[in-house]
Write a protein that holds these residues in place. Structure first.
Motif, PDB file in Angstrom:
ATOM      1  N   PRO A  76       0.821  -1.213   0.000  1.00 30.45           N
ATOM      2  CA  PRO A  76       0.000   0.000   0.000  1.00 30.45           C
ATOM      3  C   PRO A  76       0.856   1.264   0.000  1.00 30.45           C
ATOM      4  O   PRO A  76       2.054   1.245   0.312  1.00 30.45           O
ATOM      5  CB  PRO A  76      -0.782  -0.125   1.318  1.00 30.45           C
ATOM      6  CG  PRO A  76       0.144  -0.893   2.217  1.00 30.45           C
ATOM      7  CD  PRO A  76       0.876  -1.868   1.320  1.00 30.45           C
ATOM      8  N   ASP A  77       0.245   2.365  -0.389  1.00 30.93           N
ATOM      9  CA  ASP A  77       0.851   3.698  -0.290  1.00 30.93           C
ATOM     10  C   ASP A  77       2.164   3.818  -1.069  1.00 30.93           C
ATOM     11  O   ASP A  77       2.204   3.504  -2.239  1.00 30.93           O
ATOM     12  CB  ASP A  77       1.045   4.070   1.185  1.00 30.93           C
ATOM     13  CG  ASP A  77      -0.258   4.036   1.962  1.00 30.93           C
ATOM     14  OD1 ASP A  77      -1.260   4.536   1.425  1.00 30.93           O
ATOM     15  OD2 ASP A  77      -0.287   3.501   3.077  1.00 30.93           O
ATOM     16  N   VAL A 120       7.363 -11.926  -2.737  1.00 37.38           N
ATOM     17  CA  VAL A 120       6.062 -11.250  -2.742  1.00 37.38           C
ATOM     18  C   VAL A 120       5.110 -11.921  -1.759  1.00 37.38           C
ATOM     19  O   VAL A 120       4.364 -11.240  -1.034  1.00 37.38           O
ATOM     20  CB  VAL A 120       5.473 -11.244  -4.161  1.00 37.38           C
ATOM     21  CG1 VAL A 120       4.037 -10.720  -4.148  1.00 37.38           C
ATOM     22  CG2 VAL A 120       6.328 -10.385  -5.085  1.00 37.38           C
ATOM     23  N   GLY A 121       5.126 -13.250  -1.705  1.00 37.79           N
ATOM     24  CA  GLY A 121       4.273 -13.964  -0.757  1.00 37.79           C
ATOM     25  C   GLY A 121       4.619 -13.619   0.684  1.00 37.79           C
ATOM     26  O   GLY A 121       3.730 -13.407   1.520  1.00 37.79           O
ATOM     27  N   PHE A 137       3.553 -10.449   5.719  1.00 36.40           N
ATOM     28  CA  PHE A 137       4.065  -9.443   6.654  1.00 36.40           C
ATOM     29  C   PHE A 137       3.118  -8.250   6.752  1.00 36.40           C
ATOM     30  O   PHE A 137       2.787  -7.784   7.840  1.00 36.40           O
ATOM     31  CB  PHE A 137       5.461  -8.997   6.202  1.00 36.40           C
ATOM     32  CG  PHE A 137       6.009  -7.839   6.982  1.00 36.40           C
ATOM     33  CD1 PHE A 137       6.551  -8.025   8.250  1.00 36.40           C
ATOM     34  CD2 PHE A 137       5.989  -6.555   6.452  1.00 36.40           C
ATOM     35  CE1 PHE A 137       7.059  -6.953   8.970  1.00 36.40           C
ATOM     36  CE2 PHE A 137       6.496  -5.478   7.167  1.00 36.40           C
ATOM     37  CZ  PHE A 137       7.028  -5.686   8.436  1.00 36.40           C
ATOM     38  N   LEU A 138       2.665  -7.750   5.605  1.00 38.70           N
ATOM     39  CA  LEU A 138       1.765  -6.592   5.601  1.00 38.70           C
ATOM     40  C   LEU A 138       0.422  -6.930   6.233  1.00 38.70           C
ATOM     41  O   LEU A 138      -0.182  -6.093   6.919  1.00 38.70           O
ATOM     42  CB  LEU A 138       1.573  -6.102   4.166  1.00 38.70           C
ATOM     43  CG  LEU A 138       2.803  -5.456   3.523  1.00 38.70           C
ATOM     44  CD1 LEU A 138       2.575  -5.248   2.038  1.00 38.70           C
ATOM     45  CD2 LEU A 138       3.151  -4.141   4.206  1.00 38.70           C
ATOM     46  N   LYS A 139      -0.042  -8.144   6.028  1.00 41.00           N
ATOM     47  CA  LYS A 139      -1.307  -8.562   6.649  1.00 41.00           C
ATOM     48  C   LYS A 139      -1.175  -8.598   8.161  1.00 41.00           C
ATOM     49  O   LYS A 139      -2.070  -8.148   8.894  1.00 41.00           O
ATOM     50  CB  LYS A 139      -1.710  -9.945   6.124  1.00 41.00           C
ATOM     51  CG  LYS A 139      -3.035 -10.455   6.692  1.00 41.00           C
ATOM     52  CD  LYS A 139      -3.397 -11.815   6.119  1.00 41.00           C
ATOM     53  CE  LYS A 139      -4.701 -12.319   6.705  1.00 41.00           C
ATOM     54  NZ  LYS A 139      -5.059 -13.665   6.164  1.00 41.00           N
ATOM     55  N   GLN A 185      -2.996  -5.800  11.447  1.00 44.52           N
ATOM     56  CA  GLN A 185      -3.845  -6.196  12.562  1.00 44.52           C
ATOM     57  C   GLN A 185      -3.553  -5.314  13.771  1.00 44.52           C
ATOM     58  O   GLN A 185      -2.415  -4.896  13.993  1.00 44.52           O
ATOM     59  CB  GLN A 185      -3.605  -7.664  12.933  1.00 44.52           C
ATOM     60  CG  GLN A 185      -3.713  -8.629  11.765  1.00 44.52           C
ATOM     61  CD  GLN A 185      -5.021  -8.497  11.025  1.00 44.52           C
ATOM     62  OE1 GLN A 185      -6.083  -8.444  11.649  1.00 44.52           O
ATOM     63  NE2 GLN A 185      -4.956  -8.444   9.704  1.00 44.52           N
ATOM     64  N   PRO A 186      -4.590  -5.004  14.562  1.00 38.42           N
ATOM     65  CA  PRO A 186      -4.349  -4.191  15.770  1.00 38.42           C
ATOM     66  C   PRO A 186      -3.466  -4.943  16.764  1.00 38.42           C
ATOM     67  O   PRO A 186      -3.609  -6.155  16.944  1.00 38.42           O
ATOM     68  CB  PRO A 186      -5.763  -3.964  16.324  1.00 38.42           C
ATOM     69  CG  PRO A 186      -6.580  -5.087  15.763  1.00 38.42           C
ATOM     70  CD  PRO A 186      -6.008  -5.381  14.413  1.00 38.42           C
TER      71      PRO A 186
END
Length: 268
Positions: free
Chosen positions: A29-30, A211-212, A217-219, A223-224
């Motif tokens: 993202p971003d 990429v996987g 990692f981003l997922k 998360q909070p």
């Protein structure tokens, strides 16, 4: 993949680098920053990518901005890059490892969720100043030319990927995209803060694996964070606050604790 001079016109290498940037731009993202070893190499890659339709495929995901030797043009590109990230469109900034961006521009927060270093950023060895410096170190200090050049290149690579981590709450993906980074004489010259987060499973990965791993990692980072897991790492307990107020120093985090807030580093 490698940016060695003999491989720079290899279309398969150019295509692989393009696919890596496309895949990361799809999932990150971003903001995303891509560093090349020189302006000449960056221009060559952009020319090839334009012919291969890579640039258009990146534009389907994010806007693309390019650093140039002109300071005014680069400042304008950087300003528009930040605007694209602020409005949610996302952007990719193509720049040079020893340029203005690498030396003093921070990509904190959403301005830099991934950084890719394409190639090992060695100095231009035909420079008269560099040749004189290498000769002095060889004669006076018994330092081999190859050792100095490797150390300097890894220092510059570390400076590039460090642009995206600017605070304890910041996070980002770091990709060293050249098979030469796998070698011990290169990898061992990375600073401890990178090596501590660089697991063996994240070394010598292909594009799909990288990429996987980036997606997972981003997922996880999306998360909070639970208070129970954050205490002692990202948050201070009441006891630790009292110790700070009394002037006592806090204990250092262990390697496993550091990995809980790891930045996620990969070598391609």
């Amino acid at each position: 993949m490698t940016s060695k001079f003999i491989s720079r016109d290899d279309l398969s290498v150019v295509r692989n680098y393009g696919n890596l940037v496309i895949e990361l731009a799809t999932h990150v993202p971003d903001g995303m920053v891509v560093f090349f070893t020189s302006y000449v190499y960056m221009e060559l890659m952009i020319s090839y990518w334009d012919e291969m339709n890579v640039i258009n495929r990146i534009l389907d995901k994010k806007l693309v901005f390019i650093e140039t030797p002109d300071i005014t043009e680069s400042s304008l590109a950087l300003d528009n890059y930040r605007r694209a990230c602020d409005c949610g469109r996302g952007a990719v900034f193509l720049c040079v490892a020893r340029g203005k961006v690498a030396e003093g521009i921070d990509f904190d927060g959403h301005y830099g969720r991934a950084v890719v270093v394409i190639g090992v950023p060695f100095q231009y060895t035909e420079s008269r100043v560099l040749r004189a410096r290498l000769e002095y170190m060889r004669l006076a200090l018994q330092i081999k030319e190859s050792d100095y050049l490797s150390f300097d290149a890894m220092r510059q690579a570390s400076q590039c990927i460090g642009r995206v981590i600017r605070s304890k709450s910041d996070y980002g993906i770091m990709v060293l995209a050249d098979k030469r980074f796998v070698r011990n004489e290169k990898r061992g010259k990375l600073p401890p803060w990178i090596l501590d987060c660089l697991e063996d499973a994240h070394v010598d990965m292909d594009t799909d694996e990288a990429v996987g791993t980036a997606r997972r990692f981003l997922k996880d980072l999306a998360q909070p964070m639970q208070k129970s897991t954050a205490l002692g790492i990202a948050l201070l307990t009441g006891r630790e606050v009292a110790e700070l107020e009394s002037g006592k120093s806090l204990p250092k985090l262990s390697l496993n604790e550091l990995r809980k807030v790891t930045t996620g580093a990969f070598v391609e």
